[in-house]
Design a protein around this motif. Structure first.
Motif, PDB file in Angstrom:
ATOM      1  N   ALA A  94     -23.012 107.320  54.336  1.00  0.00           N
ATOM      2  CA  ALA A  94     -24.087 106.393  53.989  1.00  0.00           C
ATOM      3  C   ALA A  94     -25.098 106.273  55.114  1.00  0.00           C
ATOM      4  N   GLN A  95     -24.671 106.535  56.358  1.00  0.00           N
ATOM      5  CA  GLN A  95     -25.572 106.489  57.512  1.00  0.00           C
ATOM      6  C   GLN A  95     -26.245 107.842  57.767  1.00  0.00           C
ATOM      7  N   GLY A  96     -25.926 108.856  56.953  1.00  0.00           N
ATOM      8  CA  GLY A  96     -26.573 110.150  57.085  1.00  0.00           C
ATOM      9  C   GLY A  96     -25.856 111.138  57.970  1.00  0.00           C
ATOM     10  N   GLY A  97     -24.693 110.787  58.517  1.00  0.00           N
ATOM     11  CA  GLY A  97     -23.982 111.691  59.419  1.00  0.00           C
ATOM     12  C   GLY A  97     -22.984 112.566  58.675  1.00  0.00           C
ATOM     13  N   VAL A  98     -22.692 113.733  59.241  1.00  0.00           N
ATOM     14  CA  VAL A  98     -21.718 114.629  58.631  1.00  0.00           C
ATOM     15  C   VAL A  98     -20.304 114.128  58.911  1.00  0.00           C
ATOM     16  N   SER A  99     -19.333 114.754  58.271  1.00  0.00           N
ATOM     17  CA  SER A  99     -17.947 114.311  58.413  1.00  0.00           C
ATOM     18  C   SER A  99     -17.408 114.638  59.803  1.00  0.00           C
ATOM     19  N   ASP A 100     -16.311 113.980  60.145  1.00  0.00           N
ATOM     20  CA  ASP A 100     -15.696 114.207  61.451  1.00  0.00           C
ATOM     21  C   ASP A 100     -15.218 115.650  61.609  1.00  0.00           C
ATOM     22  N   GLY A 101     -14.880 116.302  60.495  1.00  0.00           N
ATOM     23  CA  GLY A 101     -14.373 117.667  60.572  1.00  0.00           C
ATOM     24  C   GLY A 101     -15.448 118.738  60.569  1.00  0.00           C
ATOM     25  N   TYR A 102     -16.710 118.333  60.513  1.00  0.00           N
ATOM     26  CA  TYR A 102     -17.789 119.340  60.420  1.00  0.00           C
ATOM     27  C   TYR A 102     -17.832 120.233  61.653  1.00  0.00           C
ATOM     28  N   ALA A 103     -17.759 119.641  62.828  1.00  0.00           N
ATOM     29  CA  ALA A 103     -17.841 120.417  64.068  1.00  0.00           C
ATOM     30  C   ALA A 103     -16.712 121.432  64.151  1.00  0.00           C
TER      31      ALA A 103
END
Length: 216
Positions: A94-103
Motif C-alpha cells: 500500500a506504501q508502494g514498496g516491493v516485497s521483502d523477498g524482492y532483493a
C-alpha cells in the motif's frame, strides 16, 4: 461461453504450504501479466492475494505480508527461466514498496543484490511494460517510476578527525554578531534612613523639635 465455477475453498493446511505456494504462483502470473500490459499499472499485495486465493480456492488467514513475498519470488524465478523481466516488480504494498523477498530474487537472477530494491523495481517495471508492449506506452519507451513513498536513509559522510585536518584550515563557523544586551535597569538607591532620636528618659521617639512630648 459458461465461466468455470470457482473451486471449493480449502484452507492452506489441507493442501500444504509448498503446494499452496506453487498454485498461488501459477495463479499470480496472469494477474501480473495483465498489469504489465498497461503502462504504469500496478497490483497491490492485497489485490493479488484476493485474486490468487479466489482462483485456486486455497485460502489462508495469515497476514498477506508474511507469505506474498515467497509467491512473488517463485513468479520471479519463472520469469528468469523464460528470459523475461521480473513480473514481481509490478506488485507493491500500500506504501508502494516491493516485497521483502524482492532483493533476494534479484540476487538469484543476477548474482548481485540491489542496494535499493525499490529503485531496481522501478527500472524492472519499465522493462515489463516494454516487454509486454503495454497499452499507453509512450513512443520514446517511457520512463521508470519509483512508487515507494519513502527513500532509504543515506549514510552520513565520515567526519575528518581533528588531527587529519589541513593545518591552517578552520572549521569554525563564522559567528553572527550578537545584539548588545539591553542595559539592566538599576533600581534607585533607597534614601538613607536617619537615626531616630530617642528620649533618654522614656525612650520614645523625639520629634524634630528635640523636645520630648511626654517628659518636657
Amino acid at each position: 461461453m459458461t465461466a468455470e465455477p470457482a473451486p471449493a475453498p480449502r484452507d492452506v493446511s489441507e493442501v500444504g504450504h509448498a503446494a499452496a505456494r506453487t498454485a498461488w504462483a501459477e495463479a499470480a502470473r496472469p494477474v501480473l501479466e495483465e498489469a504489465a500490459g498497461r503502462y504504469r499499472s500496478l497490483v497491490r499485495f492485497k489485490q493479488l492475494s484476493d485474486r490468487i486465493q479466489a482462483t485456486t480456492g486455497i485460502t489462508t488467514t495469515r497476514p498477506v505480508a508474511t507469505w506474498i513475498g515467497g509467491v512473488l519470488g517463485d513468479v520471479a524465478d519463472g520469469c528468469v527461466q523464460r528470459g523475461e523481466p521480473l513480473l514481481s516488480a509490478l506488485c507493491v504494498s500500500a506504501q508502494g514498496g516491493v516485497s521483502d523477498g524482492y532483493a533476494a530474487s534479484v540476487e538469484r537472477a543476477s548474482g548481485v543484490r540491489p542496494e535499493d530494491p525499490d529503485e531496481h523495481a522501478a527500472e524492472e517495471r519499465l522493462a515489463c511494460y516494454r516487454h509486454w508492449e503495454a497499452a499507453g506506452l509512450p513512443g520514446d519507451g517511457g520512463t521508470a517510476l519509483r512508487t515507494a513513498h519513502f527513500t532509504p536513509a543515506r549514510k552520513a559522510a565520515p567526519r575528518t578527525p581533528a588531527a587529519a585536518r589541513t593545518p591552517g584550515s578552520s572549521t569554525t563557523r563564522a559567528s553572527t554578531p550578537r545584539k548588545a544586551a539591553a542595559p539592566k535597569k538599576v533600581a534607585p538607591p533607597k534614601p538613607e534612613e536617619k537615626p531616630v532620636r530617642l528620649c533618654p528618659t522614656c525612650f520614645t521617639a523625639v520629634p524634630a523639635s528635640g523636645i520630648c512630648d511626654y517628659c518636657d
